[in-house]
Design an enzyme around this catalytic site. Structure first.
Site, PDB file in Angstrom:
ATOM      1  N   LYS A 168       0.847  -1.206   0.000  1.00  0.00           N
ATOM      2  CA  LYS A 168       0.000   0.000   0.000  1.00  0.00           C
ATOM      3  C   LYS A 168       0.874   1.244   0.000  1.00  0.00           C
ATOM      4  O   LYS A 168       2.027   1.224   0.423  1.00  0.00           O
ATOM      5  CB  LYS A 168      -0.939   0.026   1.211  1.00  0.00           C
ATOM      6  CG  LYS A 168      -0.257  -0.006   2.593  1.00  0.00           C
ATOM      7  CD  LYS A 168       0.159   1.326   3.170  1.00  0.00           C
ATOM      8  CE  LYS A 168       0.871   1.185   4.506  1.00  0.00           C
ATOM      9  NZ  LYS A 168       1.621   2.337   4.949  1.00  0.00           N
ATOM     10  N   PRO A 205       9.231  -4.258   0.164  1.00  0.00           N
ATOM     11  CA  PRO A 205      10.394  -3.976   1.008  1.00  0.00           C
ATOM     12  C   PRO A 205      10.066  -4.131   2.499  1.00  0.00           C
ATOM     13  O   PRO A 205       8.952  -3.828   2.915  1.00  0.00           O
ATOM     14  CB  PRO A 205      10.751  -2.523   0.682  1.00  0.00           C
ATOM     15  CG  PRO A 205       9.531  -1.939   0.038  1.00  0.00           C
ATOM     16  CD  PRO A 205       8.826  -3.083  -0.629  1.00  0.00           C
ATOM     17  N   VAL A 206      11.035  -4.605   3.275  1.00  0.00           N
ATOM     18  CA  VAL A 206      10.836  -4.795   4.717  1.00  0.00           C
ATOM     19  C   VAL A 206      11.101  -3.471   5.441  1.00  0.00           C
ATOM     20  O   VAL A 206      12.054  -2.755   5.107  1.00  0.00           O
ATOM     21  CB  VAL A 206      11.783  -5.900   5.250  1.00  0.00           C
ATOM     22  CG1 VAL A 206      11.691  -6.004   6.766  1.00  0.00           C
ATOM     23  CG2 VAL A 206      11.434  -7.238   4.613  1.00  0.00           C
ATOM     24  N   ALA A 207      10.225  -3.166   6.410  1.00  0.00           N
ATOM     25  CA  ALA A 207      10.321  -1.919   7.179  1.00  0.00           C
ATOM     26  C   ALA A 207      10.395  -0.719   6.236  1.00  0.00           C
ATOM     27  O   ALA A 207      11.170   0.213   6.443  1.00  0.00           O
ATOM     28  CB  ALA A 207      11.511  -1.944   8.138  1.00  0.00           C
ATOM     29  N   GLY A 208       9.596  -0.763   5.171  1.00  0.00           N
ATOM     30  CA  GLY A 208       9.645   0.273   4.146  1.00  0.00           C
ATOM     31  C   GLY A 208       8.464   1.218   4.139  1.00  0.00           C
ATOM     32  O   GLY A 208       8.368   2.091   3.286  1.00  0.00           O
ATOM     33  N   GLY A 209       7.509   1.040   5.058  1.00  0.00           N
ATOM     34  CA  GLY A 209       6.332   1.900   5.055  1.00  0.00           C
ATOM     35  C   GLY A 209       5.318   1.507   3.996  1.00  0.00           C
ATOM     36  O   GLY A 209       4.444   2.294   3.629  1.00  0.00           O
ATOM     37  N   SER A 230       2.200  -6.539   7.273  1.00  0.00           N
ATOM     38  CA  SER A 230       0.733  -6.606   7.320  1.00  0.00           C
ATOM     39  C   SER A 230       0.207  -7.436   6.148  1.00  0.00           C
ATOM     40  O   SER A 230      -0.741  -8.220   6.311  1.00  0.00           O
ATOM     41  CB  SER A 230       0.139  -5.200   7.247  1.00  0.00           C
ATOM     42  OG  SER A 230       0.628  -4.410   8.306  1.00  0.00           O
ATOM     43  N   ALA A 231       0.812  -7.269   4.983  1.00  0.00           N
ATOM     44  CA  ALA A 231       0.404  -8.053   3.815  1.00  0.00           C
ATOM     45  C   ALA A 231       0.568  -9.543   4.101  1.00  0.00           C
ATOM     46  O   ALA A 231      -0.308 -10.356   3.781  1.00  0.00           O
ATOM     47  CB  ALA A 231       1.238  -7.647   2.592  1.00  0.00           C
ATOM     48  N   ASP A 271      -2.650  -1.869   9.982  1.00  0.00           N
ATOM     49  CA  ASP A 271      -2.676  -1.879   8.513  1.00  0.00           C
ATOM     50  C   ASP A 271      -3.159  -3.211   7.938  1.00  0.00           C
ATOM     51  O   ASP A 271      -3.333  -3.335   6.721  1.00  0.00           O
ATOM     52  CB  ASP A 271      -1.269  -1.611   7.953  1.00  0.00           C
ATOM     53  CG  ASP A 271      -0.835  -0.160   8.122  1.00  0.00           C
ATOM     54  OD1 ASP A 271      -1.674   0.676   8.512  1.00  0.00           O
ATOM     55  OD2 ASP A 271       0.355   0.122   7.863  1.00  0.00           O
TER      56      ASP A 271
HETATM   57  P1  ATP Z   1       3.899  -0.337   7.874  1.00  0.00           P
HETATM   58  O1  ATP Z   1       3.909   0.270   6.509  1.00  0.00           O
HETATM   59  O2  ATP Z   1       2.650  -1.172   8.120  1.00  0.00           O
HETATM   60  O3  ATP Z   1       4.182   0.629   8.974  1.00  0.00           O
HETATM   61  P2  ATP Z   1       6.451  -1.424   7.223  1.00  0.00           P
HETATM   62  O4  ATP Z   1       6.234  -1.760   5.785  1.00  0.00           O
HETATM   63  O5  ATP Z   1       7.186  -0.158   7.516  1.00  0.00           O
HETATM   64  O6  ATP Z   1       5.061  -1.423   7.969  1.00  0.00           O
HETATM   65  P3  ATP Z   1       7.149  -4.132   7.718  1.00  0.00           P
HETATM   66  O7  ATP Z   1       7.835  -4.582   6.482  1.00  0.00           O
HETATM   67  O8  ATP Z   1       5.750  -4.544   7.917  1.00  0.00           O
HETATM   68  O9  ATP Z   1       7.255  -2.566   7.905  1.00  0.00           O
HETATM   69  O10 ATP Z   1       8.069  -4.644   8.928  1.00  0.00           O
HETATM   70  C1  ATP Z   1       8.126  -4.014  10.176  1.00  0.00           C
HETATM   71  C2  ATP Z   1       8.796  -5.004  11.148  1.00  0.00           C
HETATM   72  O11 ATP Z   1       7.869  -6.051  11.405  1.00  0.00           O
HETATM   73  C3  ATP Z   1      10.022  -5.685  10.590  1.00  0.00           C
HETATM   74  O12 ATP Z   1      11.188  -4.987  10.874  1.00  0.00           O
HETATM   75  C4  ATP Z   1       9.989  -7.059  11.240  1.00  0.00           C
HETATM   76  O13 ATP Z   1      10.758  -7.065  12.421  1.00  0.00           O
HETATM   77  C5  ATP Z   1       8.544  -7.280  11.647  1.00  0.00           C
HETATM   78  N1  ATP Z   1       7.821  -8.331  10.874  1.00  0.00           N
HETATM   79  C6  ATP Z   1       6.986  -9.235  11.399  1.00  0.00           C
HETATM   80  N2  ATP Z   1       6.484 -10.031  10.439  1.00  0.00           N
HETATM   81  C7  ATP Z   1       7.004  -9.638   9.283  1.00  0.00           C
HETATM   82  C8  ATP Z   1       6.858 -10.092   7.940  1.00  0.00           C
HETATM   83  N3  ATP Z   1       6.067 -11.116   7.619  1.00  0.00           N
HETATM   84  N4  ATP Z   1       7.514  -9.433   6.989  1.00  0.00           N
HETATM   85  C9  ATP Z   1       8.293  -8.375   7.321  1.00  0.00           C
HETATM   86  N5  ATP Z   1       8.500  -7.926   8.568  1.00  0.00           N
HETATM   87  C10 ATP Z   1       7.855  -8.545   9.551  1.00  0.00           C
END
Ligand code: ATP
Length: 300
Positions: A12, A98-102, A107-108, A140
């Protein structure tokens, strides 16, 4: 041979993220306009005694926790508990978000695992029940299940579906490191100390732009109250935003809590040329194009 169920779930972008003052429980009231975009994780659930076990593949796989804190594992356990059955499942995440990318990657995966286990176990849970479990998993997660476009209020988890009159073309620039969402909210609180923060409300201009499918009007209306906090913690993002602006993006903003930056383009060709400019700008790790809205979590 045991057969699995695969669910595809989109990322998203927040086209509006209005943040209210911190509540007594530490959460913030939000007016959060979500748009699901065509960048996907896939979650495959396969029967396996002694689960849930999580595996993950993809460029960012090393940053994903594989223990019980993974949102996919938590979703499987929540559904199993609800239906009084074991969470005897292997969950494989093919990660492209991307991980922790906003961009709500975790959540997906939570929404994907929930839908995959629901299909695998034949629980027959209603859509409302699944959305309720999603809301317990994280703010989310309901939107990851729902997809399309929606206004999220409360912590962002109370969704109202929005009409969208066209397709919007985006470029996303991924940063070399992540940002923790709670840390960005803490920085928001620090930066807003002593200021009066109005109750968050959705922009009527923005909702009208979405309904018309008008990219110029959407560009004029996008906003993200977390952007100053994300830039304060990650000042280099200003260079990425400037590179996208110079390449002709209609709007440049931090996606959610960041650090992914999002660029709205007039059409698919413009998105490709902005992406090409960002790739040579040396201000980000990877660049992707994606259009939205797209449907939410879908069994393949
Ligand atoms: P949002 O946009 O909802 O704030 P985000 O995209 O910034 O989230 P995520 O990729 O969801 O961040 O990851 C945030 C943290 O959640 C990661 O650093 C990780 O420690 C933890 N996490 C738990 N489950 C997962 C998963 N399935 N994939 C990625 N990270 C996960």
């Amino acid at each position: 041979m045991s057969t699995g169920v695969t669910v595809r779930v989109p990322a998203k972008v927040n086209v509006q993220l209005a943040v209210g003052a911190a509540r007594p429980d530490g959460f913030h009231d939000l007016a959060n306009v979500f748009l699901a975009v065509g960048l996907y994780d896939e979650v495959t659930a396969t029967p396996s005694p002694g689960g849930p076990r999580v595996t993950c593949a993809g460029a960012d796989a090393g940053q994903v926790p594989l223990d019980g804190t993974n949102l996919a594992a938590r979703a499987a356990v929540a559904l199993a508990e609800r239906y009084g059955r074991p969470a005897d499942v292997d969950l494989h995440i093919a990660k492209d978000i991307p991980v922790a990318g906003g961009m709500a990657g975790g959540s997906a995966d939570g929404a994907g695992a929930l839908l995959a286990c629901d299909a695998l176990w034949g629980t027959g849970a209603s859509r409302e029940e699944l959305l309720g479990i999603c809301a317990d998993l994280g703010s989310d997660v309901p939107f990851s299940l729902a997809g399309g476009a929606a206004l999220g209020t409360g912590r962002g988890e109370r969704l109202t579906e929005l009409e969208v009159g066209g397709t919007f073309h985006w470029v996303f620039a991924m940063a070399p490191r992540g940002l923790s969402t709670p840390a960005v909210f803490r920085e928001f609180d620090r930066l807003s100390e002593g200021r009066d923060i109005p109750a968050p409300t959705a922009s009527q201009d923005l909702l009208a732009a979405l309904a018309k499918g008008d990219a110029d009007a959407l560009a004029a209306a996008v906003s993200n109250d977390l952007q100053p906090a994300a830039l304060s913690l990650f000042p280099e993002l200003a260079h990425t935003l400037a590179a996208g602006r110079a390449a002709g993006a209609l709007a440049c903003l931090v996606s959610g809590s960041g650090p992914t930056t999002a660029f709205l383009a007039r059409d698919a060709d413009a998105a490709e040329s902005i992406a090409a400019a960002l790739r040579t700008s040396d201000t980000c790790r990877t660049v992707r194009t994606a259009a939205g809205p797209v449907p939410g979590a879908t069994v393949l």
